[in-house]
Enzyme design. Structure first.
Site, mmCIF file in Angstrom:
data_model
loop_
_atom_site.group_PDB
_atom_site.id
_atom_site.type_symbol
_atom_site.label_atom_id
_atom_site.label_comp_id
_atom_site.label_asym_id
_atom_site.label_seq_id
_atom_site.Cartn_x
_atom_site.Cartn_y
_atom_site.Cartn_z
ATOM 1 N N ASP A 277 34.259 -9.059 -45.371
ATOM 2 C CA ASP A 277 34.084 -8.608 -46.751
ATOM 3 C C ASP A 277 33.437 -7.228 -46.821
ATOM 4 O O ASP A 277 33.792 -6.402 -47.661
ATOM 5 C CB ASP A 277 33.234 -9.616 -47.530
ATOM 6 C CG ASP A 277 34.035 -10.838 -47.964
ATOM 7 O OD1 ASP A 277 35.259 -10.856 -47.725
ATOM 8 O OD2 ASP A 277 33.433 -11.761 -48.537
ATOM 9 N N ASP B 166 10.987 -7.694 -57.056
ATOM 10 C CA ASP B 166 11.423 -7.101 -55.795
ATOM 11 C C ASP B 166 12.548 -6.098 -56.025
ATOM 12 O O ASP B 166 12.762 -5.207 -55.203
ATOM 13 C CB ASP B 166 11.914 -8.187 -54.843
ATOM 14 C CG ASP B 166 10.777 -8.970 -54.203
ATOM 15 O OD1 ASP B 166 9.603 -8.702 -54.540
ATOM 16 O OD2 ASP B 166 11.065 -9.845 -53.366
ATOM 17 N N LEU C 89 24.306 -13.692 -57.031
ATOM 18 C CA LEU C 89 24.196 -15.151 -57.003
ATOM 19 C C LEU C 89 22.884 -15.578 -56.350
ATOM 20 O O LEU C 89 22.197 -16.477 -56.828
ATOM 21 C CB LEU C 89 25.385 -15.746 -56.252
ATOM 22 C CG LEU C 89 25.425 -17.268 -56.119
ATOM 23 C CD1 LEU C 89 25.525 -17.944 -57.478
ATOM 24 C CD2 LEU C 89 26.598 -17.688 -55.227
#
Length: 285
Positions: free
Chosen positions: A68, A172, A187
């Site tokens: 990917d 963060d 996600l």
């Protein structure tokens, strides 16, 4: 299809075994096929897998051998060419690179027989400014992330949508994602899963220091500005495009993100829905 081009990640296909198989299989059937190996370009850890100017004008399909990450980078490198891409997965998860190594031969047959559909995927473009001076700009198919580099320190952000103040976060980082990127870092940061054919922008804080912060879904015509606030640990902030191109930020720097004018074009040859792919990939984790 008659004319093909192969981009290969030689860290995943070190002997060019898969790339050579593709080339030999296609040329034996009267097709043309060129191979471009990975080349290092730029500074730091940034790579380009091909130079768009090297690809002949008659190329009809780019086959991307790797995973990917390789396909994400190839989509960015070739966005100006508007050539459809098909990923051959030699990585792990393979949401985008849908063809597994053992299925390369039937996939090539379907390509030669024009038995495929083309999906158009929304991309993002981001601009980094410091004191109103543009420092850089880049594109992303998955996401643009403003986060921390190195030590686990909280950074303070201001978020604006179309110039209007939305919220402040101590977190963060912030993930700004496309629907394609909704199954990636977004996600993991608690964002929703969105069909990749949708056109919208997801905004998700990463590990926010609060009890009630949620992801926000915005229309695709908005402009999002993330400002790194002066002060606490602002020198630790960085912006990253699809996990590749990276730049350090300072307090007061702004990253402006909007829908890109260009799209990624991905070929789909398996008659498998997004929901089925999602179910299979998630069940393997």
């Amino acid at each position: 299809m008659e004319n093909f081009y192969v981009i290969t990640n030689n860290s995943k296909d070190p002997a060019l075994e898969t790339a050579r198989f593709v080339q030999e299989y296609l040329t034996a059937r009267g097709k043309t096929c060129m191979i471009q190996e990975q080349v290092r370009c730029g500074e730091g850890h940034s790579y380009k897998y091909t130079d768009a100017a090297q690809i002949p004008e008659d190329i009809e399909c780019v086959l991307v051998v790797g995973g990917d990450g390789t396909l994400l980078q190839a989509c960015r490198d070739l966005s100006e060419k508007d050539i459809p891409l098909l990923g051959i997965n030699l990585g792990t998860l393979g949401y985008l690179a849908e063809i597994e190594k053992q299925n390369v031969q039937p996939a090539l047959e379907r390509l030669m027989g024009d038995a495929f559909i083309t999906e158009r995927r929304m991309m993002l473009e981001g601009t980094v400014c410091r004191k109103s001076k543009k420092l850089m700009e880049d594109m992303a198919l998955n996401d643009i992330v403003i986060g921390r580099d190195g030590k686990p320190r909280i950074i303070d952000f201001n978020i604006y949508v179309n110039g209007e103040f939305l919220n402040s976060y101590s977190a963060d980082g912030i993930v700004i994602s496309t629907p394609t990127g909704s199954t990636g870092y977004s996600l993991s940061a608690g964002g929703p899963i969105v069909s990749p054919e949708a056109s919208l922008i997801l905004l998700s804080p990463i590990a926010p220091h609060t009890l009630n912060t949620r992801s926000i879904v915005l229309p695709d015509d908005v402009e999002i500005t993330v400002e790194v606030k002066e002060g606490r640990h602002s020198e630790s902030a960085v912006v990253t495009f699809d996990g590749d191109t990276c730049m350090g930020l300072c307090g007061g720097d702004q990253v402006t993100v909007r829908k890109a004018s260009r799209y990624a074009r991905l070929l789909k040859i398996n008659n498998i829905s997004f929901l089925e792919v999602l179910r299979k990939k998630m069940s393997n984790q």
